[in-house]
Design a protein around this motif. Structure first.
Motif, short mmCIF file in Angstrom:
data_model
loop_
_atom_site.label_atom_id
_atom_site.label_comp_id
_atom_site.label_asym_id
_atom_site.label_seq_id
_atom_site.Cartn_x
_atom_site.Cartn_y
_atom_site.Cartn_z
N MET A 1 31.16 14.34 -27.74
CA MET A 1 29.84 14.03 -28.22
C MET A 1 28.77 14.80 -27.47
O MET A 1 27.75 14.26 -27.10
N SER A 2 29.00 16.03 -27.25
CA SER A 2 28.05 16.82 -26.47
C SER A 2 26.69 16.91 -27.13
O SER A 2 25.70 17.15 -26.47
N ASP A 3 26.60 16.69 -28.44
CA ASP A 3 25.30 16.77 -29.10
C ASP A 3 24.41 15.58 -28.80
O ASP A 3 23.26 15.54 -29.19
N LEU A 4 24.91 14.59 -28.08
CA LEU A 4 24.09 13.45 -27.68
C LEU A 4 23.33 13.73 -26.40
O LEU A 4 22.45 12.99 -26.03
N HIS A 5 23.67 14.78 -25.72
CA HIS A 5 23.11 15.01 -24.40
C HIS A 5 21.87 15.88 -24.46
O HIS A 5 21.37 16.22 -25.51
N ASP A 6 21.38 16.27 -23.31
CA ASP A 6 20.09 16.91 -23.17
C ASP A 6 19.85 18.10 -24.08
O ASP A 6 18.73 18.32 -24.52
N ALA A 10 17.06 20.65 -27.71
CA ALA A 10 16.50 21.87 -27.14
C ALA A 10 17.16 23.16 -27.60
O ALA A 10 16.57 24.20 -27.52
N SER A 11 18.38 23.12 -28.07
CA SER A 11 19.11 24.36 -28.36
C SER A 11 18.74 24.94 -29.73
O SER A 11 19.07 24.37 -30.76
N PRO A 12 18.09 26.11 -29.73
CA PRO A 12 17.74 26.72 -31.01
C PRO A 12 18.93 27.42 -31.65
O PRO A 12 18.86 27.80 -32.81
N LEU A 13 20.03 27.60 -30.92
CA LEU A 13 21.18 28.34 -31.45
C LEU A 13 22.17 27.46 -32.19
O LEU A 13 22.89 27.93 -33.06
N SER A 14 22.25 26.19 -31.84
CA SER A 14 23.23 25.31 -32.49
C SER A 14 22.64 24.75 -33.78
O SER A 14 21.43 24.64 -33.93
N PRO A 15 23.52 24.41 -34.74
CA PRO A 15 22.99 23.78 -35.95
C PRO A 15 22.32 22.46 -35.60
O PRO A 15 22.72 21.77 -34.68
N PRO A 17 21.74 18.86 -35.54
CA PRO A 17 22.49 17.66 -35.90
C PRO A 17 21.59 16.47 -36.22
O PRO A 17 22.07 15.37 -36.43
N CYS A 18 20.30 16.68 -36.25
CA CYS A 18 19.34 15.59 -36.36
C CYS A 18 19.03 15.22 -37.80
O CYS A 18 18.97 16.07 -38.69
N ALA A 19 18.79 13.93 -37.99
CA ALA A 19 18.19 13.44 -39.23
C ALA A 19 16.68 13.46 -39.01
O ALA A 19 16.21 13.65 -37.88
N ARG A 20 15.93 13.29 -40.08
CA ARG A 20 14.47 13.32 -39.96
C ARG A 20 13.87 12.17 -40.77
O ARG A 20 14.40 11.78 -41.79
N VAL A 21 12.72 11.69 -40.27
CA VAL A 21 11.95 10.71 -41.01
C VAL A 21 10.48 11.07 -40.81
O VAL A 21 10.07 11.48 -39.73
N THR A 28 9.67 13.01 -37.44
CA THR A 28 10.40 12.68 -36.23
C THR A 28 11.88 12.98 -36.46
O THR A 28 12.47 12.49 -37.41
N ARG A 29 12.44 13.80 -35.58
CA ARG A 29 13.88 14.08 -35.62
C ARG A 29 14.58 13.03 -34.75
O ARG A 29 14.04 12.57 -33.75
N TYR A 30 15.80 12.66 -35.16
CA TYR A 30 16.56 11.70 -34.37
C TYR A 30 18.04 11.90 -34.60
O TYR A 30 18.47 12.38 -35.64
N LEU A 31 18.81 11.55 -33.58
CA LEU A 31 20.27 11.57 -33.67
C LEU A 31 20.75 10.16 -33.98
O LEU A 31 20.18 9.18 -33.50
N ARG A 32 21.81 10.08 -34.78
CA ARG A 32 22.45 8.81 -35.09
C ARG A 32 23.94 8.96 -34.81
O ARG A 32 24.55 9.91 -35.27
N ARG A 33 24.51 8.03 -34.09
CA ARG A 33 25.95 8.03 -33.83
C ARG A 33 26.42 6.59 -33.72
O ARG A 33 25.69 5.73 -33.27
#
Length: 172
Positions: A1-6, A10-15, A17-21, A28-33
């Motif tokens: 679950m590395s996409d939950l961390h800092d 911040a990473s402009p290179l990775s896809p 993973p955030c949802a938006r509302v 507002t972007r947010y992660l859901r797991r």
């Protein structure tokens, strides 16, 4: 679950993973797991400490973790959270607020206690106790809101165990 961390925000290179509302004029972007009772974690993306990676993983393993890219903790915080929670259809949730989000989260608990079922505050600073639990009662809420204050400076494993026990308790 590395996409939950800092690096998640911040990473402009990775896809992304955030949802938006959409909340007011901003998105507002947010992660859901995870699945289960919701736990909203409010912290700066540059929030340091060895507590966060294992805590986020533990929450996502047993609860529905919601990690928004929250705006600055200012006077408009309660309004932003109201819009965010309504926008994603969030029922009363456990909130974990770190650093600058501690006071706005406490204000939210006083102003709109029906939005929370538990509150965990992780302020900067050190104390003798790793976790102090209490409750907050307001005229607008029939039951007291359980609150846990976790201070830094203690082994992350101790704080993790304290927070996991606290959020696992039945909110009713």
């Amino acid at each position: 679950m590395s996409d939950l961390h800092d690096s998640a925000f911040a990473s402009p290179l990775s896809p992304d993973p955030c949802a938006r509302v959409r909340v007011g004029d901003c998105t507002t972007r947010y992660l859901r797991r995870g699945v289960g009772r919701p736990v909203v974690v409010l912290r700066a993306t540059d929030c340091d400490g060895e507590l966060w990676p294992p805590l986020l993983d533990a929450i996502a393993a047993h609860h529905r973790l919601i990690l928004p890219e929250a705006p600055c903790a200012d006077a408009a915080f309660a309004s932003w959270f109201r819009g965010f929670a309504d926008g994603i259809g969030l029922p009363p949730a456990t909130m974990i607020a770190a650093d600058a989000y501690c006071v706005p989260a406490l204000e939210l608990a006083l102003l709109e206690p029906e939005r929370l079922d538990r509150l965990v505050l992780v302020p900067r600073g050190r104390a003798e106790e790793s976790g102090v639990a209490g409750s907050l009662s307001t005229a607008a809420r029939q039951q007291a809101l359980p609150i846990l204050v976790v201070r830094r400076g203690h082994p992350a494993s101790d704080a993790l165990a304290t927070v996991e026990r606290f959020i696992a308790e039945d909110p009713s």
